[in-house]
Enzyme design. Structure first.
Site, short mmCIF file in Angstrom:
data_model
loop_
_atom_site.label_atom_id
_atom_site.label_comp_id
_atom_site.label_asym_id
_atom_site.label_seq_id
_atom_site.Cartn_x
_atom_site.Cartn_y
_atom_site.Cartn_z
N THR A 204 -8.37 0.47 4.12
CA THR A 204 -9.74 0.76 4.53
C THR A 204 -10.38 1.61 3.45
O THR A 204 -9.79 2.58 2.99
CB THR A 204 -9.79 1.49 5.88
OG1 THR A 204 -9.23 0.66 6.89
CG2 THR A 204 -11.22 1.85 6.26
N LEU B 222 -8.03 7.53 6.66
CA LEU B 222 -8.33 6.10 6.63
C LEU B 222 -7.04 5.34 6.36
O LEU B 222 -6.18 5.82 5.62
CB LEU B 222 -9.35 5.78 5.53
CG LEU B 222 -10.72 6.45 5.61
CD1 LEU B 222 -11.56 6.06 4.39
CD2 LEU B 222 -11.44 6.08 6.89
N ASP B 223 -6.91 4.14 6.92
CA ASP B 223 -5.79 3.27 6.59
C ASP B 223 -5.79 2.99 5.10
O ASP B 223 -6.83 3.03 4.44
CB ASP B 223 -5.88 1.95 7.35
CG ASP B 223 -5.74 2.11 8.85
OD1 ASP B 223 -5.22 3.16 9.28
OD2 ASP B 223 -6.16 1.20 9.59
N LYS B 224 -4.63 2.64 4.57
CA LYS B 224 -4.51 2.39 3.13
C LYS B 224 -5.54 1.37 2.65
O LYS B 224 -6.15 1.55 1.59
CB LYS B 224 -3.09 1.89 2.81
CG LYS B 224 -2.88 1.51 1.34
CD LYS B 224 -1.43 1.18 1.06
CE LYS B 224 -1.03 -0.15 1.69
NZ LYS B 224 -1.64 -1.31 0.98
#
Length: 287
Positions: free
Chosen positions: A133, A129-131
């Site tokens: 998200t 996951l993106d930071k």
């Protein structure tokens, strides 16, 4: 370091593979153990999957646990989990925590929290996951646990986008890196195929809550596709979203279903909205 799983054969004339399959060991694990020196033994001696067993045989599976280097542990960074066994763990990652160490984030990543919790295991993120998200993030605690194919995992994301989305969207547009940028992605003809399905659940004049299922896993895929459609995610300043009501992209991995890589049992987990997204959606009218 390795973990040993010990079993005793109670049936005469059965092959090792058949015996292991009857005891809940997946075919994928059996194939992987063939590549491990002394990965499967019978009464202390190497045993092949086609070998015939006898009643009372002691079968040991030698499952390697660790390899490679580990990040520095950070015992102060506590990340909750929704599922854990000997092979895998599913974290409920908060926004603001990167999955891996990176420039400026050498001690505050999910990898650091994992290292503190499991000092003898190597961190292997299965989905990323993106930071900024939030939500469910699967990591393996053993090499066997990491042996999960993408087809064995399904995820449902929830996103709040800007504007009114009135009909389901199927976005099949290739994504690639923007020229001159190491971070930003764009829809471009020479990119990799990316498919996003978005279903509106609730909305008002400013925002729409979406249930999102992706068929591919490109970097920033949901964020790029929704921006391309004229509906960037709320809080997503990189892709043109309105940041007045939330301080990060309103994107949350809320449901995950997978087939366990060892037992082949179905595992279903869920994560509720974090507070910032809950505050954003509570005034939206259900469709």
């Amino acid at each position: 370091m390795e973990r040993t799983l010990e079993l005793y054969c109670g049936e005469e004339g059965i092959t090792l593979e058949r015996f292991l399959r009857k005891n809940g060991i997946s075919r994928r694990v059996i194939i992987a153990l063939k590549r491990v020196p002394m990965g499967m033994t019978r009464n202390g001696e190497l045993c092949r999957s086609v070998d015939v067993l006898h009643t009372g045989d002691r079968i040991c599976l030698h499952i390697p646990e660790t390899e490679g280097c580990r990040p520095e542990p950070n015992g102060e960074l506590i990340i909750p989990s929704v599922y854990e066994d000997e092979d895998i763990i599913i974290f409920d990652k908060p926004a603001g925590v990167p999955v891996h160490q990176s420039c400026g984030h050498y001690g505050d990543s999910l990898a650091n929290a994992f290292a503190a919790r499991f000092p003898d295991a190597t961190f292997r993120a299965v989905n990323r996951l993106d930071k900024d998200t939030s939500g469910l993030c699967l990591a393996a605690k053993s090499r066997i646990g990491a042996n999960i194919s993408s087809g064995d995992i399904s995820k449902i994301y929830y996103a709040v986008c800007c504007g009114r989305v009135t009909e389901p969207l199927r976005i099949d547009m290739p994504i690639g890196r923007e020229d001159g940028s190491t971070i930003k992605r764009v829809v471009r003809d020479d990119g990799q195929r990316a498919v996003t399905n978005a279903y509106p659940l609730a909305r008002n004049e400013r925002y729409t809550l979406l249930r999102v299922i992706i068929e591919t896993g490109r970097t920033h895929q949901i964020r790029v596709h929704m921006s391309f459609m004229g509906h960037p995610l709320a809080g997503d300043g990189l892709y043109g979203g309105d940041c007045s009501d939330i301080g990060r992209q309103a994107l949350h991995c809320g449901e995950m279903e997978l087939i366990h890589p060892v037992s082949e049992k179905k595992i279903i987990t869920a994560s509720p909205f974090p507070e910032d997204m809950e505050n954003l959606v509570k005034y939206l009218a259900k469709i």
